[in-house]
Write an enzyme that holds these catalytic residues in place. Structure first.
Site, PDB file in Angstrom:
ATOM      1  N   GLY A 183      42.239  36.405  37.304  1.00  0.00           N
ATOM      2  CA  GLY A 183      43.220  37.470  37.273  1.00  0.00           C
ATOM      3  C   GLY A 183      44.382  37.115  38.175  1.00  0.00           C
ATOM      4  N   GLN A 227      51.621  38.588  43.448  1.00  0.00           N
ATOM      5  CA  GLN A 227      51.129  37.280  43.899  1.00  0.00           C
ATOM      6  C   GLN A 227      52.089  36.144  43.555  1.00  0.00           C
ATOM      7  OE1 GLN A 227      46.966  38.003  42.146  1.00  0.00           O
ATOM      8  NE2 GLN A 227      46.597  36.736  43.937  1.00  0.00           N
ATOM      9  N   CYS A 244      40.390  35.458  46.605  1.00  0.00           N
ATOM     10  CA  CYS A 244      41.713  35.838  46.105  1.00  0.00           C
ATOM     11  C   CYS A 244      42.620  34.622  46.207  1.00  0.00           C
ATOM     12  CB  CYS A 244      42.281  36.981  46.942  1.00  0.00           C
ATOM     13  SG  CYS A 244      43.968  37.448  46.479  1.00  0.00           S
ATOM     14  N   LEU A 245      43.413  34.388  45.157  1.00  0.00           N
ATOM     15  CA  LEU A 245      44.317  33.239  45.156  1.00  0.00           C
ATOM     16  C   LEU A 245      45.385  33.366  46.246  1.00  0.00           C
ATOM     17  CD1 LEU A 245      44.789  32.803  41.295  1.00  0.00           C
ATOM     18  CD2 LEU A 245      43.338  31.439  42.816  1.00  0.00           C
ATOM     19  N   HIS A 287      40.277  44.633  41.732  1.00  0.00           N
ATOM     20  CA  HIS A 287      40.962  43.667  42.599  1.00  0.00           C
ATOM     21  C   HIS A 287      42.452  43.586  42.227  1.00  0.00           C
ATOM     22  CE1 HIS A 287      40.955  39.667  44.846  1.00  0.00           C
ATOM     23  NE2 HIS A 287      42.130  39.659  44.229  1.00  0.00           N
ATOM     24  N   GLU A 288      42.737  43.486  40.920  1.00  0.00           N
ATOM     25  CA  GLU A 288      44.131  43.315  40.487  1.00  0.00           C
ATOM     26  C   GLU A 288      44.938  44.603  40.668  1.00  0.00           C
ATOM     27  OE1 GLU A 288      45.023  40.391  40.228  1.00  0.00           O
ATOM     28  OE2 GLU A 288      43.038  39.502  40.009  1.00  0.00           O
ATOM     29  N   HIS A 337      46.120  44.949  44.136  1.00  0.00           N
ATOM     30  CA  HIS A 337      47.330  44.165  44.432  1.00  0.00           C
ATOM     31  C   HIS A 337      48.595  44.985  44.165  1.00  0.00           C
ATOM     32  CE1 HIS A 337      46.154  40.178  45.647  1.00  0.00           C
ATOM     33  NE2 HIS A 337      45.345  40.017  44.632  1.00  0.00           N
TER      34      HIS A 337
END
Ligand code: ZN
Length: 178
Positions: free
Chosen positions: A48, A53, A106-107, A148-149, A152
């Protein structure tokens, strides 16, 4: 073209993202951003990616999970393949607030993992990349990705929700948690 993924500490990750208008969504700029986010997520690789991000403060998310993990991990995490899709202006509702704890990364917190409790089931109401309304009901790992997304888009990172004493580098995860 892959986009730069910004890391924790960049203010865009902490500011609430703004909604996208239907007209804006149809522009070449937004469609190029969606394509760039798809490519960036696949290259990372990740399951995702949210627009903040890539330093865009917009309510836009891309998701794709091939669930390419050992079968026992897939069962333990309730992880099933999710085809590529786009969520614009998503609104998340928790359907089952039973909290499930799993390792999560997380990226934008590159190189680390922690155990993060997440609700077991959620519903999403959003628009797709064409501006059409979509409703999604998800459980297990897919529900985790969606939470999670959507976090963000509210300026929330998984480290805000983690069990802080489980926070680990990926190297030490491999060394001590496997
Ligand atoms: Zn993330």
């Amino acid at each position: 073209m892959t986009l730069e993924i910004v890391q924790a500490g960049h203010p865009v990750l902490r500011n609430p993202a703004r909604p996208i208008t239907p007209v804006e969504l149809s522009t070449a700029r937004l469609q190029a951003l969606i394509a760039g986010m798809q490519e960036t997520m696949r290259a990372a690789p990740g399951v995702g990616l949210a627009a903040p991000q890539v330093a865009e403060g917009l309510q836009l998310v891309v998701i794709e999970d091939n669930a390419n993990v050992p079968p026992e991990d897939a069962v333990a995490r309730e992880r099933r393949p999710v085809p590529f899709h786009v969520l614009v202006n998503p609104v998340l509702t928790v359907l089952d607030d039973t909290m499930v704890a799993h390792w999560e990364g997380c990226l934008s917190v590159g190189g680390f993992q922690a155990i993060v409790p997440r609700a077991h089931a959620v519903r999403i109401e959003a628009l797709d990349e064409h501006g059409r309304p979509v409703e999604i009901r998800a459980t297990g790992w897919y529900a985790r990705i969606l939470q999670h997304e959507c976090d963000h888009l509210a300026g929330v990172l998984c480290i805000d929700r983690m069990d802080p004493r489980t926070f680990t580098t990926n190297d030490n995860f491999t060394r001590f948690q496997r």
